[in-house]
Scaffold this motif. Structure first.
Motif, short mmCIF file in Angstrom:
data_model
loop_
_atom_site.label_atom_id
_atom_site.label_comp_id
_atom_site.label_asym_id
_atom_site.label_seq_id
_atom_site.Cartn_x
_atom_site.Cartn_y
_atom_site.Cartn_z
N VAL A 12 0.85 -1.19 0.00
CA VAL A 12 0.00 0.00 0.00
C VAL A 12 0.88 1.24 0.00
N TYR A 13 0.53 2.19 -0.88
CA TYR A 13 1.29 3.43 -1.04
C TYR A 13 0.32 4.59 -1.23
N THR A 14 0.84 5.82 -1.12
CA THR A 14 0.02 6.95 -1.53
C THR A 14 0.05 7.01 -3.06
N TYR A 15 -1.08 7.33 -3.63
CA TYR A 15 -1.19 7.40 -5.08
C TYR A 15 -0.16 8.39 -5.64
N ASN A 16 -0.04 9.56 -5.02
CA ASN A 16 0.87 10.58 -5.53
C ASN A 16 2.31 10.09 -5.59
N ASP A 17 2.75 9.34 -4.57
CA ASP A 17 4.12 8.80 -4.58
C ASP A 17 4.32 7.83 -5.74
N VAL A 18 3.36 6.92 -5.90
CA VAL A 18 3.48 5.91 -6.96
C VAL A 18 3.46 6.58 -8.33
N GLU A 19 2.51 7.49 -8.53
CA GLU A 19 2.42 8.15 -9.83
C GLU A 19 3.71 8.89 -10.16
N SER A 20 4.25 9.61 -9.20
CA SER A 20 5.48 10.37 -9.41
C SER A 20 6.65 9.46 -9.76
N GLU A 21 6.82 8.40 -8.99
CA GLU A 21 7.94 7.48 -9.22
C GLU A 21 7.80 6.74 -10.56
N LEU A 22 6.60 6.29 -10.87
CA LEU A 22 6.41 5.52 -12.10
C LEU A 22 6.46 6.41 -13.35
N LYS A 23 5.97 7.62 -13.23
CA LYS A 23 6.03 8.55 -14.36
C LYS A 23 7.49 8.80 -14.75
N ALA A 24 8.36 8.88 -13.76
CA ALA A 24 9.78 9.14 -14.01
C ALA A 24 10.44 8.02 -14.82
N ILE A 25 9.86 6.81 -14.79
CA ILE A 25 10.45 5.71 -15.57
C ILE A 25 9.58 5.32 -16.77
N GLY A 26 8.63 6.18 -17.12
CA GLY A 26 7.89 6.00 -18.37
C GLY A 26 6.49 5.41 -18.28
N PHE A 27 5.98 5.18 -17.07
CA PHE A 27 4.62 4.66 -16.91
C PHE A 27 3.62 5.81 -16.90
N LYS A 28 2.38 5.52 -17.30
CA LYS A 28 1.32 6.53 -17.19
C LYS A 28 0.05 5.87 -16.69
N LEU A 29 -0.79 6.68 -16.06
CA LEU A 29 -2.08 6.19 -15.60
C LEU A 29 -2.92 5.87 -16.83
N SER A 30 -3.43 4.66 -16.90
CA SER A 30 -4.26 4.24 -18.02
C SER A 30 -5.55 5.05 -18.05
N ASP A 31 -6.09 5.25 -19.23
CA ASP A 31 -7.31 6.04 -19.38
C ASP A 31 -8.54 5.38 -18.77
N ASN A 32 -8.48 4.08 -18.48
CA ASN A 32 -9.69 3.39 -17.99
C ASN A 32 -9.70 3.25 -16.46
N TRP A 33 -9.29 4.29 -15.74
CA TRP A 33 -9.35 4.28 -14.28
C TRP A 33 -10.74 4.74 -13.84
#
Length: 138
Positions: A12-33
């Protein structure tokens, strides 16, 4: 779909932490959230369809549409996914200009197409990067 076992599953993580870390390595939130779950995607290839590594999550508290709420998310089992599309525009577009904006592209021929062998290792390498980044947060 190819499931990938990972030690991030259940974390379990904060969404903001995960989004920030994953965005830095090329991941993006999928449009179907939606408000209860979503996916972080990394497009591995798009030669014949699209191949992704997908990191699913569920919202355990807060909301994704209000970043100030400090939404908490629980990571689910990652997987490799392939979508195969027909080239060209969709012949079954609904009438109306506004709706046509969303309907212009073909539906997938196979939403769960076989995943090309040559990209499985790339998917595992990407997952190793994700694990390194996220597990250092825990």
């Amino acid at each position: 779909m190819i499931p990938l076992s990972s030690p991030i599953t259940g974390q379990v993580y904060t969404y903001n932490d995960v989004e920030s870390e994953l965005k830095a390595i090329g991941f993006k939130l999928s449009d179907n959230w939606d408000y209860e779950h979503g996916y972080f995607d990394y497009k591995i290839d798009d030669h014949v369809g699209y191949q992704f590594i997908r990191l699913p999550f569920v919202v355990t508290s807060g909301s994704l549409d209000a970043p100030g709420d400090y939404a908490m998310i629980e990571m689910k089992e990652p997987f490799l996914l392939s979508h195969k599309y027909n080239p060209g525009l969709d012949d079954n577009v609904k009438e109306g200009n506004f709706r046509a904006i969303f309907d212009q592209f073909q539906e997938p021929v196979d939403k769960d197409a076989s995943f090309p062998e040559e990209h499985i290792n790339k998917g595992r390498e990407l997952l190793a990067q994700v694990e390194q980044v996220l597990l250092s947060k825990g």
